[in-house]
Design a protein around this motif. Structure first.
Motif, PDB file in Angstrom:
ATOM      1  N   TYR A  21       0.832  -1.206   0.000  1.00 14.54           N
ATOM      2  CA  TYR A  21       0.000   0.000   0.000  1.00 14.54           C
ATOM      3  C   TYR A  21       0.863   1.251   0.000  1.00 14.54           C
ATOM      4  CZ  TYR A  21      -3.226   3.571   1.734  1.00 14.54           C
ATOM      5  OH  TYR A  21      -3.972   4.715   1.901  1.00 14.54           O
ATOM      6  N   ASN A  22       1.904   1.254   0.853  1.00 13.09           N
ATOM      7  CA  ASN A  22       2.838   2.380   0.853  1.00 13.09           C
ATOM      8  C   ASN A  22       4.259   1.846   0.975  1.00 13.09           C
ATOM      9  OD1 ASN A  22       2.573   1.592   3.556  1.00 13.09           O
ATOM     10  ND2 ASN A  22       1.279   3.329   4.040  1.00 13.09           N
ATOM     11  N   LEU A  23       5.208   2.698   0.678  1.00 17.52           N
ATOM     12  CA  LEU A  23       6.604   2.281   0.651  1.00 17.52           C
ATOM     13  C   LEU A  23       7.160   2.150   2.068  1.00 17.52           C
ATOM     14  CD1 LEU A  23       7.853   4.550  -2.271  1.00 17.52           C
ATOM     15  CD2 LEU A  23       7.277   2.126  -2.373  1.00 17.52           C
ATOM     16  N   PRO A  24       8.222   1.364   2.237  1.00 19.31           N
ATOM     17  CA  PRO A  24       8.797   1.183   3.581  1.00 19.31           C
ATOM     18  C   PRO A  24       9.305   2.473   4.212  1.00 19.31           C
ATOM     19  CG  PRO A  24       9.668  -0.446   2.044  1.00 19.31           C
ATOM     20  CD  PRO A  24       8.901   0.530   1.229  1.00 19.31           C
ATOM     21  N   TYR A  55       6.895 -10.035   0.174  1.00 24.58           N
ATOM     22  CA  TYR A  55       7.302  -8.680   0.582  1.00 24.58           C
ATOM     23  C   TYR A  55       8.613  -8.722   1.358  1.00 24.58           C
ATOM     24  CZ  TYR A  55       6.977  -4.006   2.656  1.00 24.58           C
ATOM     25  OH  TYR A  55       7.237  -2.712   3.040  1.00 24.58           O
ATOM     26  N   LEU A  56       8.724  -9.624   2.310  1.00 25.50           N
ATOM     27  CA  LEU A  56       9.935  -9.709   3.126  1.00 25.50           C
ATOM     28  C   LEU A  56      11.144 -10.077   2.281  1.00 25.50           C
ATOM     29  CD1 LEU A  56       8.641 -11.506   6.365  1.00 25.50           C
ATOM     30  CD2 LEU A  56       8.757  -9.070   5.866  1.00 25.50           C
ATOM     31  N   THR A  57      10.966 -11.021   1.360  1.00 22.49           N
ATOM     32  CA  THR A  57      12.068 -11.442   0.493  1.00 22.49           C
ATOM     33  C   THR A  57      12.526 -10.297  -0.400  1.00 22.49           C
ATOM     34  OG1 THR A  57      11.196 -13.703   0.474  1.00 22.49           O
ATOM     35  CG2 THR A  57      12.777 -13.113  -1.253  1.00 22.49           C
ATOM     36  N   THR A  58      11.577  -9.601  -1.008  1.00 19.01           N
ATOM     37  CA  THR A  58      11.910  -8.507  -1.923  1.00 19.01           C
ATOM     38  C   THR A  58      12.599  -7.364  -1.195  1.00 19.01           C
ATOM     39  OG1 THR A  58       9.975  -9.083  -3.263  1.00 19.01           O
ATOM     40  CG2 THR A  58      10.963  -6.911  -3.647  1.00 19.01           C
ATOM     41  N   MET A  59      12.175  -7.081   0.039  1.00 16.56           N
ATOM     42  CA  MET A  59      12.743  -5.994   0.825  1.00 16.56           C
ATOM     43  C   MET A  59      13.944  -6.411   1.674  1.00 16.56           C
ATOM     44  SD  MET A  59      11.048  -3.156   0.214  1.00 16.56           S
ATOM     45  CE  MET A  59      11.228  -3.722  -1.471  1.00 16.56           C
ATOM     46  N   ASN A  60      14.360  -7.665   1.544  1.00 12.53           N
ATOM     47  CA  ASN A  60      15.525  -8.165   2.298  1.00 12.53           C
ATOM     48  C   ASN A  60      15.338  -8.054   3.811  1.00 12.53           C
ATOM     49  OD1 ASN A  60      17.368  -9.348   0.672  1.00 12.53           O
ATOM     50  ND2 ASN A  60      18.951  -7.804   0.910  1.00 12.53           N
ATOM     51  N   HIS A 183      11.492   4.522  -9.351  1.00  9.80           N
ATOM     52  CA  HIS A 183      12.574   5.117  -8.572  1.00  9.80           C
ATOM     53  C   HIS A 183      13.169   4.023  -7.708  1.00  9.80           C
ATOM     54  CE1 HIS A 183       9.445   5.473  -5.344  1.00  9.80           C
ATOM     55  NE2 HIS A 183       8.684   5.773  -6.384  1.00  9.80           N
ATOM     56  N   PHE A 184      14.382   4.267  -7.228  1.00  9.91           N
ATOM     57  CA  PHE A 184      15.116   3.271  -6.451  1.00  9.91           C
ATOM     58  C   PHE A 184      14.959   3.573  -4.961  1.00  9.91           C
ATOM     59  CE2 PHE A 184      17.203   3.234 -10.583  1.00  9.91           C
ATOM     60  CZ  PHE A 184      17.248   1.862 -10.844  1.00  9.91           C
ATOM     61  N   LEU A 185      14.798   2.513  -4.180  1.00 13.52           N
ATOM     62  CA  LEU A 185      14.515   2.674  -2.762  1.00 13.52           C
ATOM     63  C   LEU A 185      15.677   3.317  -2.017  1.00 13.52           C
ATOM     64  CD1 LEU A 185      12.270   2.148  -0.741  1.00 13.52           C
ATOM     65  CD2 LEU A 185      13.287  -0.076  -0.253  1.00 13.52           C
ATOM     66  N   ASP A 188      15.370   6.898  -2.392  1.00 14.66           N
ATOM     67  CA  ASP A 188      14.279   7.415  -1.562  1.00 14.66           C
ATOM     68  C   ASP A 188      14.737   7.609  -0.122  1.00 14.66           C
ATOM     69  OD1 ASP A 188      12.616   7.316  -3.742  1.00 14.66           O
ATOM     70  OD2 ASP A 188      11.776   5.356  -3.255  1.00 14.66           O
ATOM     71  N   TYR A 189      15.513   6.652   0.390  1.00 21.27           N
ATOM     72  CA  TYR A 189      16.041   6.801   1.749  1.00 21.27           C
ATOM     73  C   TYR A 189      17.004   7.990   1.823  1.00 21.27           C
ATOM     74  CZ  TYR A 189      14.156   2.673   4.090  1.00 21.27           C
ATOM     75  OH  TYR A 189      13.325   1.782   4.706  1.00 21.27           O
ATOM     76  N   ASN A 190      17.840   8.152   0.792  1.00 20.89           N
ATOM     77  CA  ASN A 190      18.769   9.288   0.779  1.00 20.89           C
ATOM     78  C   ASN A 190      18.023  10.620   0.759  1.00 20.89           C
ATOM     79  OD1 ASN A 190      21.055   7.687   0.807  1.00 20.89           O
ATOM     80  ND2 ASN A 190      21.246   7.628  -1.414  1.00 20.89           N
ATOM     81  N   ASN A 191      16.887  10.645   0.064  1.00 21.06           N
ATOM     82  CA  ASN A 191      16.117  11.891  -0.025  1.00 21.06           C
ATOM     83  C   ASN A 191      15.518  12.317   1.310  1.00 21.06           C
ATOM     84  OD1 ASN A 191      16.632  12.175  -2.761  1.00 21.06           O
ATOM     85  ND2 ASN A 191      14.780  11.089  -3.389  1.00 21.06           N
ATOM     86  N   LEU A 192      15.426  11.374   2.252  1.00 24.44           N
ATOM     87  CA  LEU A 192      14.930  11.730   3.581  1.00 24.44           C
ATOM     88  C   LEU A 192      15.891  12.680   4.296  1.00 24.44           C
ATOM     89  CD1 LEU A 192      13.672   8.264   4.920  1.00 24.44           C
ATOM     90  CD2 LEU A 192      12.276  10.161   4.093  1.00 24.44           C
ATOM     91  N   TYR A 193      17.142  12.695   3.818  1.00 23.16           N
ATOM     92  CA  TYR A 193      18.177  13.463   4.510  1.00 23.16           C
ATOM     93  C   TYR A 193      18.752  14.558   3.622  1.00 23.16           C
ATOM     94  CZ  TYR A 193      17.548   9.207   7.098  1.00 23.16           C
ATOM     95  OH  TYR A 193      16.963   8.163   7.764  1.00 23.16           O
TER      96      TYR A 193
END
Length: 325
Positions: A21-24, A55-60, A183-185, A188-193
């Motif tokens: 539903y939404n991204l991690p 979901y868990l496998t894809t998100m490691n 977009h690459f996850l 996205d994490y880098n954009n938080l900062y």
């Protein structure tokens, strides 16, 4: 969605596919969780992520207890198998299980209620689903493809442009009316900062300018001091002073001022850095050894800057130094 997912899974370079539903990095679905323990009823707010299988496998993500979702865990399938049992299967994170008062192993098979009762299928290791400014809160995953809004695809690093082109072609085959946006996850994490990265760039720029201006000032002061003490340097050299003695003679007064500046700046820097780090739930410690190392580097830079003129004066012929007016 299922047809598109199956087509994507067969593409070269694709490792696994899921959806949510939404991204991690931006879990915004809020629920209330109720659980009954040996010590009574426990209720608290929890963040939920409706997700697809794998979901868990894809998100490691790492399971600490229990197992991942399967086809039998989708609500429609669970109801068809046994309508007397809860239709939902939940995977909780460590924080949620700890807040209830269970260990990961104890949570497996227990019933919790978020408005829809469900059986705890697994416990996943805590992961950051928001900025590091915020502590990790309780989280719940539940399998329900009817809420999926994002397709999550893990791909191999090799031949990435070809993989993306194949994904776009497949997307347009099944979703012709919607544009292909990806977009690459990690980005996205880098954009938080972004704000922190901008602050780091600005501080680096101004610190570099401050050091450069300070060195230019030291360079000019050292030149004046050297000219004023040219005869003294010549006499000392005649009496046996070596290059190091003369460099220390010129730089001594400057280094004392630099040392005083370091003693004033170090506690202020420690307080300012500590105050800034308080804005992060997860942060590094400021080790005390950083300040002596930084101070030594500044003293060495100052000594090198001042010594340029001292070396010129020290290598001058003493007879010429003594004639200087």
């Amino acid at each position: 969605y299922n047809a598109l997912k199956n087509a994507v899974k067969g593409l070269p370079g694709v490792v696994s596919v899921s959806g949510s539903y939404n991204l991690p990095i931006s879990a915004t679905w809020g629920d209330g969780l109720n659980a009954v323990t040996d010590h009574g009823k426990v209720s608290f707010s929890i963040t939920a992520i409706p997700a697809d299988l794998n979901y868990l496998t894809t998100m490691n993500m790492q399971l600490l207890a229990g197992s991942d979702f399967t086809m039998a865990d989708l609500p429609a399938n669970a109801r068809a198998v046994d309508s007397t049992k809860p239709a939902y299967r939940y995977i909780l994170n460590e924080t949620a299980v700890r807040k209830i008062g269970w260990t990961p192993e104890q949570a497996i098979g227990k019933v919790v209620d978020r408005g829809e009762p469900g059986i705890v299928k697994g416990v996943v290791r805590d992961f950051n689903f928001a900025s590091l400014h915020q502590p990790i809160g309780p989280l719940m995953l539940f399998a329900d493809t009817s809420f999926v809004r994002h397709m999550l695809i893990k791909v191999k690093g090799q031949q990435l442009p070809a993989t993306i082109a194949a994904l776009e072609t497949t997307w347009k085959t099944y979703m012709a009316t919607r544009s292909f946006d990806y977009h690459f996850l990690d980005e996205d994490y880098n954009n938080l900062y972004t704000a922190e990265q901008r602050t780091a760039t600005i501080f680096t720029l101004f610190a570099s300018l401050a050091i450069l201006l300070a060195c230019l000032g030291l360079f000019g002061l050292a030149a004046i001091s050297t000219v004023q003490r040219t005869k003294e340097i010549g006499i000392r050299k005649v009496l046996g002073a070596d290059l190091l003695n003369i460099c220390l003679l010129i730089s001594n007064s400057f280094l004392r001022l630099v040392l005083v500046a370091i003693l004033i700046a170090a506690p202020l820097a420690w307080l300012a850095a500590g105050k800034w780090l308080e804005g992060f739930a997860y942060r590094i410690l400021i080790h005390i050894w950083i300040f002596p190392v930084a101070g030594a580097a500044v003293i060495l830079l100052a000594f090198t800057t001042v010594s340029f003129h001292a070396l010129r004066a020290a290598t001058m012929n003493p007879s010429k130094s003594l004639k200087t007016e």
